[in-house]
Design a protein around this motif. Sequence first.
Motif, PDB file in Angstrom:
ATOM      1  N   PHE A   1       0.816  -1.217   0.000  1.00 28.88           N
ATOM      2  CA  PHE A   1       0.000   0.000   0.000  1.00 28.88           C
ATOM      3  C   PHE A   1       0.852   1.271   0.000  1.00 28.88           C
ATOM      4  O   PHE A   1       0.332   2.373   0.138  1.00 28.88           O
ATOM      5  N   PHE A   2       2.149   1.115  -0.180  1.00 32.15           N
ATOM      6  CA  PHE A   2       3.055   2.252  -0.395  1.00 32.15           C
ATOM      7  C   PHE A   2       3.794   2.034  -1.713  1.00 32.15           C
ATOM      8  O   PHE A   2       4.937   1.589  -1.721  1.00 32.15           O
ATOM      9  N   PRO A   3       3.128   2.295  -2.839  1.00 31.11           N
ATOM     10  CA  PRO A   3       3.784   2.075  -4.137  1.00 31.11           C
ATOM     11  C   PRO A   3       5.022   2.939  -4.304  1.00 31.11           C
ATOM     12  O   PRO A   3       5.183   3.972  -3.649  1.00 31.11           O
ATOM     13  N   GLY A   4       5.901   2.513  -5.189  1.00 26.05           N
ATOM     14  CA  GLY A   4       7.179   3.190  -5.369  1.00 26.05           C
ATOM     15  C   GLY A   4       7.066   4.608  -5.875  1.00 26.05           C
ATOM     16  O   GLY A   4       7.995   5.408  -5.708  1.00 26.05           O
ATOM     17  N   ASP A   5       5.924   4.965  -6.506  1.00 22.86           N
ATOM     18  CA  ASP A   5       5.764   6.324  -7.036  1.00 22.86           C
ATOM     19  C   ASP A   5       4.880   7.193  -6.150  1.00 22.86           C
ATOM     20  O   ASP A   5       4.465   8.285  -6.555  1.00 22.86           O
ATOM     21  N   LEU A   6       4.568   6.756  -4.932  1.00 22.47           N
ATOM     22  CA  LEU A   6       3.705   7.536  -4.051  1.00 22.47           C
ATOM     23  C   LEU A   6       4.386   8.840  -3.651  1.00 22.47           C
ATOM     24  O   LEU A   6       5.542   8.849  -3.220  1.00 22.47           O
ATOM     25  N   GLU A   7       3.675   9.945  -3.777  1.00 25.54           N
ATOM     26  CA  GLU A   7       4.228  11.256  -3.441  1.00 25.54           C
ATOM     27  C   GLU A   7       3.414  11.980  -2.385  1.00 25.54           C
ATOM     28  O   GLU A   7       3.665  13.169  -2.120  1.00 25.54           O
ATOM     29  N   THR A   8       2.440  11.315  -1.778  1.00 22.92           N
ATOM     30  CA  THR A   8       1.567  11.966  -0.796  1.00 22.92           C
ATOM     31  C   THR A   8       2.353  12.339   0.451  1.00 22.92           C
ATOM     32  O   THR A   8       2.874  11.462   1.162  1.00 22.92           O
ATOM     33  N   ALA A   9       2.424  13.607   0.743  1.00 21.55           N
ATOM     34  CA  ALA A   9       3.171  14.091   1.908  1.00 21.55           C
ATOM     35  C   ALA A   9       2.302  13.992   3.156  1.00 21.55           C
ATOM     36  O   ALA A   9       1.065  14.009   3.075  1.00 21.55           O
ATOM     37  N   PRO A  10       2.908  13.873   4.340  1.00 22.60           N
ATOM     38  CA  PRO A  10       2.152  13.856   5.595  1.00 22.60           C
ATOM     39  C   PRO A  10       1.283  15.094   5.736  1.00 22.60           C
ATOM     40  O   PRO A  10       1.670  16.199   5.359  1.00 22.60           O
ATOM     41  N   THR A  11       0.100  14.924   6.278  1.00 21.74           N
ATOM     42  CA  THR A  11      -0.879  16.002   6.386  1.00 21.74           C
ATOM     43  C   THR A  11      -0.942  16.544   7.813  1.00 21.74           C
ATOM     44  O   THR A  11      -0.411  15.947   8.757  1.00 21.74           O
ATOM     45  N   ALA A  12      -1.591  17.691   7.933  1.00 23.82           N
ATOM     46  CA  ALA A  12      -1.749  18.344   9.238  1.00 23.82           C
ATOM     47  C   ALA A  12      -2.725  17.550  10.109  1.00 23.82           C
ATOM     48  O   ALA A  12      -3.591  16.842   9.599  1.00 23.82           O
ATOM     49  N   PRO A  13      -2.618  17.698  11.421  1.00 32.33           N
ATOM     50  CA  PRO A  13      -1.655  18.565  12.134  1.00 32.33           C
ATOM     51  C   PRO A  13      -0.338  17.868  12.470  1.00 32.33           C
ATOM     52  O   PRO A  13       0.618  18.505  12.874  1.00 32.33           O
ATOM     53  N   GLU A  14      -0.289  16.520  12.288  1.00 31.09           N
ATOM     54  CA  GLU A  14       0.903  15.773  12.725  1.00 31.09           C
ATOM     55  C   GLU A  14       2.145  16.121  11.920  1.00 31.09           C
ATOM     56  O   GLU A  14       3.267  15.949  12.403  1.00 31.09           O
TER      57      GLU A  14
END
Length: 313
Positions: free
Chosen positions: A57-70
Amino acid sequence: MSLTTIRSPPPLSDYTPLAEHQSHTPSSFFDAKPILHYHAVGAKAWIPKSQRGKLPFFPGDLETAPTAPENAALTDATEETVEQTVDLFVNSRTLTIYSPAAENGLSIPYPQISIHALKTLSSSEEENSAKFPAVYLQLELAEGGSDEDFETVELTLIPSPASSSTDQLEETATPAKTEAVKLFEAISECSNLNPDPVQEGDEDEDDEVGGRIIFEGDHQPHEAIEGFTGVFAGAADGGLPPAMPGSGGWITAENVHEFFDAEGNWIGGGDEEEGAGEELGEGAGAVHPRDEEGEGVNGHEGGESESKRVRKD
């Protein structure tokens, strides 16, 4: 059991809720459904960007950055991280993680979770900075892998405050547990139910000494135990060593002739093995004549003695 990729979320009907399981005795412990200790939807999962592609569930092309507030806890010095939204199923057999966005997930056997710990994400080092509880996991990708193919993944799970659907009663006198604490405790409990398998060569071997009765005496034809003078191991087949003199029972008036001659000398018993009498120490079998002046009592001489103090009224 090894890591297993799943293509659809497991239905809740596949599990028995923990509260239901604790309310009655199950009819079978072998065919029963797995016990669901914790379930959460919409939790955040983070891994280092360099480890993309190691989990389905973490593909090699994943670019989603961590979101707020953490994400405020991530600094410039922190390794670049990516985020995925997941559902969590902590059950008595596996930790199952499913990502609706990736449309797949992973069923993780507990022995392959080498580390699990509570982690506090902090936005800064200041005392009043925002803090976010999370659960840190280190996963072993290869089941029982050797040092050559040992590979791990660092996974951080952040359940949202309202993500849990597991009913748990909280004591009113104590603060409510955070979702991260509930998640950590559920993983800990299920890990205890699934201990690491015994590896080849780790089990205790039935060696020369282990698992056998230990006897004392230097007459034994058994192997001495290093570091313990006069202590020996019993026979490997479980047999007992030769009996000690008189060990067959009490010396009584009926059998005293088997151990002493008419003069009161020790003869060691008629049927004991040759050499067993050598166990006796110096002075064994000696006859101590009665004092001619009077009969002794409890080791004291009879009659009066010059060295005896005169009683004074």
